[in-house]
Design an enzyme around this catalytic site. Structure first.
Site, PDB file in Angstrom:
ATOM      1  CG  ASP A  50      41.668  33.839  41.782  1.00 54.90           C
ATOM      2  OD1 ASP A  50      42.063  33.775  42.965  1.00 54.90           O
ATOM      3  OD2 ASP A  50      41.929  34.808  41.040  1.00 54.90           O
ATOM      4  CB  SER A  51      43.224  30.151  46.015  1.00 58.69           C
ATOM      5  OG  SER A  51      41.958  30.199  46.648  1.00 58.69           O
ATOM      6  CG  ASP A  89      38.394  35.403  43.873  1.00 59.41           C
ATOM      7  OD1 ASP A  89      38.095  36.539  44.281  1.00 59.41           O
ATOM      8  OD2 ASP A  89      39.314  34.726  44.364  1.00 59.41           O
ATOM      9  CE  LYS A 119      38.664  37.837  46.695  1.00 60.09           C
ATOM     10  NZ  LYS A 119      39.888  38.061  45.868  1.00 60.09           N
ATOM     11  CD  GLU A 121      43.685  39.438  42.148  1.00 60.17           C
ATOM     12  OE1 GLU A 121      43.746  38.314  42.681  1.00 60.17           O
ATOM     13  OE2 GLU A 121      44.557  39.869  41.354  1.00 60.17           O
ATOM     14  CD  GLU A 188      46.915  37.866  48.800  1.00 60.34           C
ATOM     15  OE1 GLU A 188      47.628  36.853  48.711  1.00 60.34           O
ATOM     16  OE2 GLU A 188      45.900  38.054  48.096  1.00 60.34           O
TER      17      GLU A 188
END
Length: 270
Positions: A50-51, A89, A119, A121, A188
């Site tokens: 999602d970067s 993501d 993925k 978070e 991270e």
């Protein structure tokens, strides 16, 4: 089209790599062309991060990117891959509210992109969603430490889990994610010795970004390590190229050649 002699990387491959002490190389990718280059160069895992919200769309945070946009980027990446495991993501807002929505988001990603895994978070708060997604047969990679989708809660991109209470929670969360069925966890921006402790406590591999040398693998954002994005200079980043400089020089030369009528020449026309 996939070549028959190409041995694809799977979630099981990553498990075997951890057991053998073989490090996992992971990079982000957002389009067909770079995915094809990275895949051919031997990258084990490609993360459609999602970067993309930052490096592709120019947003300040990862929050604005939508599920439709993530699916588009993942579709492009998958078309360029023969060998690498493709992880996608789930963007902010597509899984936090309840496990049913999380599962629906994960199903859309898998059906519409051809990706191999998702993925998401979060620690304990994400466990029920992870269990629901894994139960449906979808592999899940976890993500602990600095979780960029929570940036407004943190208020800063600084190193996480330096204090004992947060470090203990991260260690508990890692075990919870493993028990919930995650096949790997991104760590991270946490202290290297904490990442070492977590990595040794888990049967599943850890992938570090700013988490030191003891993780089972490493991931970087392609624009950072290739020197395309020149503003981002954290301690953990090693630049393997200076493409900003090279691309700028190439484009400036092209402009000069067009203006001087040097391009195209007689050999470059029909």
């Amino acid at each position: 089209m996939s070549q028959p002699d190409v041995k694809k990387v799977t979630t099981n491959t990553l498990q075997k790599m951890k057991a053998a002490g073989q490090k996992i190389a992971m990079l982000t990718a957002y389009d067909f062309s770079f995915a094809r280059i990275f895949d051919a160069a031997g990258i084990d895992v490609l993360l459609v991060g999602d970067s993309a919200s930052n490096v592709m769309a120019g947003h300040e945070t990862t929050l604005p990117i939508t599920l439709d946009q993530m699916i588009y980027h993942a579709q492009c990446v998958v078309r360029g891959v023969d060998r690498s495991l493709v992880v996608v993501d789930l963007p902010f807002g597509t899984y936090q509210s309840n496990p049913d929505i999380a599962l629906a988001s994960a199903i859309r990603v898998m059906k519409e992109t051809g990706g191999h895994s998702i993925k998401l978070e979060g620690g304990e708060e994400a466990v029920e969603s992870i269990k629901r997604i894994v139960k449906a047969g979808i592999p899940v990679m976890g993500h602990l430490g600095l979780t960029p989708q929570s940036i407004y809660k943190f208020g800063t991109y600084t190193v996480r889990a330096k204090e004992e209470m947060e470090a203990e929670k991260l260690k508990r969360d890692a075990l919870l994610l493993q028990d919930a069925g995650c096949y790997a966890i991104v760590l991270e921006k946490i202290p290297a010795l904490l990442a070492k402790e977590v990595s040794e406590s888990l049967d599943i591999p850890t992938i570090g970004i700013g988490a030191g040398m003891y993780c089972d693998g490493q991931v970087l954002v392609m624009h950072d390590m290739l020197g395309i994005n020149i503003e981002f200079k954290p301690r953990f980043l090693r630049k393997y190229a200076d493409l900003n400089k090279e691309i700028t020089a190439a484009v400036e030369q092209y402009v000069k050649d067009v203006q001087s009528q040097d391009f195209p020449n007689e050999q470059e026309q029909y």
